[in-house]
Design an enzyme around this catalytic site. Structure first.
Site, PDB file in Angstrom:
ATOM      1  N   SER A   1       0.860  -1.189   0.000  1.00 44.25           N
ATOM      2  CA  SER A   1       0.000   0.000   0.000  1.00 44.25           C
ATOM      3  C   SER A   1       0.891   1.231   0.000  1.00 44.25           C
ATOM      4  O   SER A   1       2.033   1.187   0.472  1.00 44.25           O
ATOM      5  CB  SER A   1      -0.885   0.012   1.257  1.00 44.25           C
ATOM      6  OG  SER A   1      -1.565   1.239   1.392  1.00 44.25           O
TER       7      SER A   1
ATOM      8  N   TYR B   1      -1.447  -0.918  10.527  1.00 46.92           N
ATOM      9  CA  TYR B   1      -1.580  -1.095   9.086  1.00 46.92           C
ATOM     10  C   TYR B   1      -0.313  -0.631   8.367  1.00 46.92           C
ATOM     11  O   TYR B   1       0.217  -1.333   7.495  1.00 46.92           O
ATOM     12  CB  TYR B   1      -2.801  -0.323   8.581  1.00 46.92           C
ATOM     13  CG  TYR B   1      -3.159  -0.623   7.153  1.00 46.92           C
ATOM     14  CD1 TYR B   1      -3.803  -1.811   6.820  1.00 46.92           C
ATOM     15  CD2 TYR B   1      -2.862   0.267   6.126  1.00 46.92           C
ATOM     16  CE1 TYR B   1      -4.139  -2.103   5.510  1.00 46.92           C
ATOM     17  CE2 TYR B   1      -3.196  -0.010   4.812  1.00 46.92           C
ATOM     18  CZ  TYR B   1      -3.837  -1.191   4.510  1.00 46.92           C
ATOM     19  OH  TYR B   1      -4.167  -1.476   3.207  1.00 46.92           O
TER      20      TYR B   1
END
Length: 261
Positions: free
Chosen positions: A145, A158
């Site tokens: 990401s 995350y």
């Protein structure tokens, strides 16, 4: 070009919904046989039925918890037992916390849950697929990401998991080369509302300014990521390994100021 992936075998974790579903659709269109490994059994089965409508023998879903080694081992074994080879592993399964959590309130349980799926899952799936990938001189594509490169407030678990995926990508590339190539894709804002299982599918609600903050002029779609996965999994990318490809419409390169966007 269209036939170079024909009859090869791919595993796509988290392939029942979102970006993973888009990847499955692309690989099937390129002639691959695809295993959808997803913790959501209904999503995996539904995606296999819908995407494999015209070729049901080329796709199946299997419930898999990528954070559990036994579950991963069984999934890889079933893939090999069904298709006799594994040419491409796409480590796409991942999630974050439901809401941002300040670090002083982030529980170890939540931290471990995010790291377990996103990072440990990437390790476990790679570990068990590698013997088969070596035989085929195959490839691994990890989905990280842009959060590996920049962050929003209160997203430590995350961000750490996605940063770890970028790092394990180049580590694996060095360890497994030249037999197996390993690369990573870091998506930006990808709209997946229409790529969920039927019960959760909806039209995206996007504003003009959502598109405008991207130098490319629009938000991303699962197809944007899937196209790169197909390329990295093919012989055309034979000289590419250990790399992280940021696919974000240029968003991480655009300077933003308060009130902009």
């Amino acid at each position: 070009m269209a036939k170079e992936l024909e009859n090869k075998v791919a595993i796509v974790t988290g392939g029942g919904q979102g970006i993973g579903r888009g990847i499955v659709m692309k690989l099937l269109a390129r002639g691959m046989r695809v295993v959808i490994a997803d913790k959501d059994d209904d999503a995996a089965a539904e995606a296999a039925d819908e995407l494999g409508e015209n070729a049901p023998d080329r796709v199946f879903g299997i419930q898999t918890d990528v954070s559990d080694e036994g579950s991963v081992r069984d999934m890889v074994a079933e893939t090999f037992a069904t298709y006799g080879q594994i040419d491409l592993l796409v480590n796409n399964a991942g999630h974050g916390t439901k809401e941002p959590i300040p670090v002083e309130e982030l529980t170890l349980e939540d931290w471990n849950r995010v790291l377990g799926t996103n990072l440990t899952g990437t390790f476990l799936c790679s570990k068990h697929a590698v013997p088969h990938l070596r035989k085929q001189r195959g490839a691994i594509v990890n989905i990280a990401s842009t959060r590996a490169l920049q962050s929003e407030v209160d997203t430590e678990a995350y961000a750490a998991s996605k940063g770890g995926i970028v790092a394990i990508t180049h580590a694996l590339a060095i360890s497994l080369g030249p037999d197996v190539r390993v690369n990573c894709i870091s998506p930006g804002w990808i709209v997946v509302d229409e790529w969920q299982k039927r019960s959760e599918r909806k039209a995206p609600q996007l504003r003009p300014q959502d598109h405008a903050q991207h130098p490319a002029g629009r938000v991303g779609h699962p197809e944007d990521i899937a196209e790169m996965v197909a390329y990295l999994g093919s012989a055309r990318a034979g000289f590419i390994t250990g790399q992280n490809f940021v696919i974000d419409g240029g968003m991480t390169k655009k300077m933003m100021y308060a009130g902009e966007g």
